[in-house]
Design a protein around this motif. Structure first.
Motif, PDB file in Angstrom:
ATOM      1  N   ILE A 163      18.321  -3.144  42.655  1.00  0.00           N
ATOM      2  CA  ILE A 163      18.931  -2.437  43.780  1.00  0.00           C
ATOM      3  C   ILE A 163      19.948  -3.319  44.496  1.00  0.00           C
ATOM      4  CG2 ILE A 163      18.469  -1.452  46.074  1.00  0.00           C
ATOM      5  CD1 ILE A 163      17.855   0.452  43.744  1.00  0.00           C
ATOM      6  N   ASP A 164      19.649  -4.597  44.606  1.00  0.00           N
ATOM      7  CA  ASP A 164      20.608  -5.523  45.209  1.00  0.00           C
ATOM      8  C   ASP A 164      21.903  -5.538  44.393  1.00  0.00           C
ATOM      9  OD1 ASP A 164      21.220  -7.622  47.192  1.00  0.00           O
ATOM     10  OD2 ASP A 164      21.273  -8.915  45.439  1.00  0.00           O
ATOM     11  N   TRP A 165      21.782  -5.570  43.073  1.00  0.00           N
ATOM     12  CA  TRP A 165      22.955  -5.528  42.201  1.00  0.00           C
ATOM     13  C   TRP A 165      23.720  -4.211  42.397  1.00  0.00           C
ATOM     14  CZ3 TRP A 165      24.272  -1.981  38.548  1.00  0.00           C
ATOM     15  CH2 TRP A 165      25.391  -2.293  37.778  1.00  0.00           C
ATOM     16  N   LEU A 166      22.984  -3.095  42.448  1.00  0.00           N
ATOM     17  CA  LEU A 166      23.626  -1.790  42.618  1.00  0.00           C
ATOM     18  C   LEU A 166      24.399  -1.736  43.935  1.00  0.00           C
ATOM     19  CD1 LEU A 166      23.947   1.169  41.594  1.00  0.00           C
ATOM     20  CD2 LEU A 166      21.901   1.696  42.926  1.00  0.00           C
ATOM     21  N   ARG A 167      23.795  -2.199  45.009  1.00  0.00           N
ATOM     22  CA  ARG A 167      24.467  -2.182  46.316  1.00  0.00           C
ATOM     23  C   ARG A 167      25.734  -3.022  46.318  1.00  0.00           C
ATOM     24  NH1 ARG A 167      18.831  -2.726  49.621  1.00  0.00           N
ATOM     25  NH2 ARG A 167      18.398  -0.478  49.754  1.00  0.00           N
ATOM     26  N   ALA A 168      25.705  -4.138  45.591  1.00  0.00           N
ATOM     27  CA  ALA A 168      26.873  -5.024  45.544  1.00  0.00           C
ATOM     28  C   ALA A 168      27.990  -4.468  44.655  1.00  0.00           C
ATOM     29  CB  ALA A 168      26.458  -6.408  45.043  1.00  0.00           C
ATOM     30  N   ASN A 169      27.623  -3.742  43.587  1.00  0.00           N
ATOM     31  CA  ASN A 169      28.610  -3.313  42.606  1.00  0.00           C
ATOM     32  C   ASN A 169      28.996  -1.838  42.677  1.00  0.00           C
ATOM     33  OD1 ASN A 169      29.073  -5.743  40.679  1.00  0.00           O
ATOM     34  ND2 ASN A 169      26.889  -5.720  41.148  1.00  0.00           N
ATOM     35  N   TYR A 170      28.116  -0.996  43.165  1.00  0.00           N
ATOM     36  CA  TYR A 170      28.366   0.437  43.276  1.00  0.00           C
ATOM     37  C   TYR A 170      27.853   0.928  44.633  1.00  0.00           C
ATOM     38  CZ  TYR A 170      29.089   0.365  38.196  1.00  0.00           C
ATOM     39  OH  TYR A 170      29.552   0.098  36.927  1.00  0.00           O
ATOM     40  N   PRO A 171      28.487   0.525  45.720  1.00  0.00           N
ATOM     41  CA  PRO A 171      27.960   0.858  47.044  1.00  0.00           C
ATOM     42  C   PRO A 171      27.847   2.365  47.317  1.00  0.00           C
ATOM     43  CG  PRO A 171      30.125  -0.175  47.211  1.00  0.00           C
ATOM     44  CD  PRO A 171      29.692  -0.297  45.792  1.00  0.00           C
ATOM     45  N   GLN A 172      28.764   3.162  46.787  1.00  0.00           N
ATOM     46  CA  GLN A 172      28.670   4.615  47.009  1.00  0.00           C
ATOM     47  C   GLN A 172      27.490   5.211  46.256  1.00  0.00           C
ATOM     48  OE1 GLN A 172      30.296   6.293  49.390  1.00  0.00           O
ATOM     49  NE2 GLN A 172      31.039   4.243  49.871  1.00  0.00           N
ATOM     50  N   THR A 173      27.271   4.753  45.035  1.00  0.00           N
ATOM     51  CA  THR A 173      26.115   5.226  44.269  1.00  0.00           C
ATOM     52  C   THR A 173      24.821   4.775  44.941  1.00  0.00           C
ATOM     53  OG1 THR A 173      27.348   5.262  42.206  1.00  0.00           O
ATOM     54  CG2 THR A 173      24.955   5.108  42.026  1.00  0.00           C
ATOM     55  N   ALA A 174      24.814   3.577  45.492  1.00  0.00           N
ATOM     56  CA  ALA A 174      23.619   3.080  46.178  1.00  0.00           C
ATOM     57  C   ALA A 174      23.222   4.004  47.326  1.00  0.00           C
ATOM     58  CB  ALA A 174      23.846   1.658  46.681  1.00  0.00           C
ATOM     59  N   LYS A 175      24.203   4.663  47.939  1.00  0.00           N
ATOM     60  CA  LYS A 175      23.914   5.599  49.034  1.00  0.00           C
ATOM     61  C   LYS A 175      23.292   6.898  48.523  1.00  0.00           C
ATOM     62  CE  LYS A 175      27.620   3.832  51.925  1.00  0.00           C
ATOM     63  NZ  LYS A 175      28.940   4.123  52.506  1.00  0.00           N
ATOM     64  N   ARG A 176      23.336   7.106  47.216  1.00  0.00           N
ATOM     65  CA  ARG A 176      22.738   8.293  46.603  1.00  0.00           C
ATOM     66  C   ARG A 176      21.568   7.913  45.693  1.00  0.00           C
ATOM     67  NH1 ARG A 176      28.339   9.356  46.825  1.00  0.00           N
ATOM     68  NH2 ARG A 176      28.726   8.405  44.817  1.00  0.00           N
ATOM     69  N   THR A 177      21.021   6.747  45.939  1.00  0.00           N
ATOM     70  CA  THR A 177      19.890   6.235  45.151  1.00  0.00           C
ATOM     71  C   THR A 177      18.700   6.043  46.074  1.00  0.00           C
ATOM     72  OG1 THR A 177      21.408   5.118  43.653  1.00  0.00           O
ATOM     73  CG2 THR A 177      19.125   4.339  43.660  1.00  0.00           C
ATOM     74  N   MET A 178      17.539   6.516  45.616  1.00  0.00           N
ATOM     75  CA  MET A 178      16.355   6.369  46.454  1.00  0.00           C
ATOM     76  C   MET A 178      15.167   5.865  45.661  1.00  0.00           C
ATOM     77  SD  MET A 178      15.055  10.265  46.968  1.00  0.00           S
ATOM     78  CE  MET A 178      16.571  11.140  46.684  1.00  0.00           C
ATOM     79  N   HIS A 179      14.306   5.182  46.375  1.00  0.00           N
ATOM     80  CA  HIS A 179      13.023   4.745  45.834  1.00  0.00           C
ATOM     81  C   HIS A 179      11.994   5.810  46.175  1.00  0.00           C
ATOM     82  CE1 HIS A 179       9.455   2.480  44.958  1.00  0.00           C
ATOM     83  NE2 HIS A 179       9.073   2.509  46.222  1.00  0.00           N
ATOM     84  N   ILE A 180      11.156   6.145  45.225  1.00  0.00           N
ATOM     85  CA  ILE A 180      10.068   7.092  45.440  1.00  0.00           C
ATOM     86  C   ILE A 180       8.797   6.255  45.612  1.00  0.00           C
ATOM     87  CG2 ILE A 180       8.766   9.015  44.470  1.00  0.00           C
ATOM     88  CD1 ILE A 180      11.416   9.610  42.825  1.00  0.00           C
ATOM     89  N   PRO A 181       8.296   6.130  46.844  1.00  0.00           N
ATOM     90  CA  PRO A 181       7.164   5.240  47.118  1.00  0.00           C
ATOM     91  C   PRO A 181       5.836   5.827  46.650  1.00  0.00           C
ATOM     92  CG  PRO A 181       7.837   6.318  49.122  1.00  0.00           C
ATOM     93  CD  PRO A 181       8.796   6.762  48.051  1.00  0.00           C
ATOM     94  N   ASN A 182       5.580   5.655  45.384  1.00  0.00           N
ATOM     95  CA  ASN A 182       4.413   6.264  44.750  1.00  0.00           C
ATOM     96  C   ASN A 182       3.331   5.243  44.424  1.00  0.00           C
ATOM     97  OD1 ASN A 182       3.108   8.512  43.821  1.00  0.00           O
ATOM     98  ND2 ASN A 182       4.088   8.525  41.828  1.00  0.00           N
ATOM     99  N   GLU A 183       3.557   3.975  44.783  1.00  0.00           N
ATOM    100  CA  GLU A 183       2.636   2.931  44.351  1.00  0.00           C
ATOM    101  C   GLU A 183       1.726   2.432  45.462  1.00  0.00           C
ATOM    102  OE1 GLU A 183       5.918   1.599  46.363  1.00  0.00           O
ATOM    103  OE2 GLU A 183       6.165   2.321  44.327  1.00  0.00           O
TER     104      GLU A 183
END
Length: 140
Positions: A34-54
């Motif tokens: 996720i850190d990589w995604l935020r640094a390289n694809y910031p707009q996509t990171a805004k449309r990415t979510m974690h599903i807290p199932n654990e």
């Protein structure tokens, strides 16, 4: 001081020492990705979510979360961008030696049948590769 960097150079997140000891290995892999995604694809990171199932919680909270729609086996990440004819991308994140549960296999199969791309990433490097390959597909 008082913080420990994740072990990959490309990961810029600093984790306070008192939190570090509570992180599971899969959590660390996901944080790196996720850190990589935020640094390289910031707009996509805004449309990415974690599903807290654990989560580990009292039985009453498990019951309440199930009533609210939490699914056993739901993937860790969802990218809400349509690419390559898929509606979006679900990713289950594991360590390099991790294994899928039967519920996780069933969830991935079900979302794939519904038109979503469904992948398993064994470690942060695979997670990054899966995301890159998906985002390289044509928008749909």
């Amino acid at each position: 001081m008082g913080e420990k960097r994740l072990d990959e150079a490309r990961c810029l997140v600093k984790i306070p020492r008192h939190i570090w000891k509570h992180l599971q290995p899969e959590t660390i892999e996901q944080i790196k990705g996720i850190d990589w995604l935020r640094a390289n694809y910031p707009q996509t990171a805004k449309r990415t979510m974690h599903i807290p199932n654990e989560r580990k919680q009292k039985p009453i909270w498990g019951y309440i979360l199930n009533l609210m729609g939490l699914l056993k086996g739901a993937s860790d990440l969802f990218i809400a961008e349509a690419r390559g004819g898929y509606h979006g991308l679900f990713i289950e994140v594991k360590t390099k030696k991790g294994r899928l549960t039967e519920n996780q296999k069933e969830f991935l199969h079900n979302v794939y049948q519904a038109g979503y791309k469904a992948e398993v990433a064994f470690g942060a490097d695979e997670l990054i590769k899966i995301i890159k390959e998906y985002l390289d597909m044509a928008e749909t």
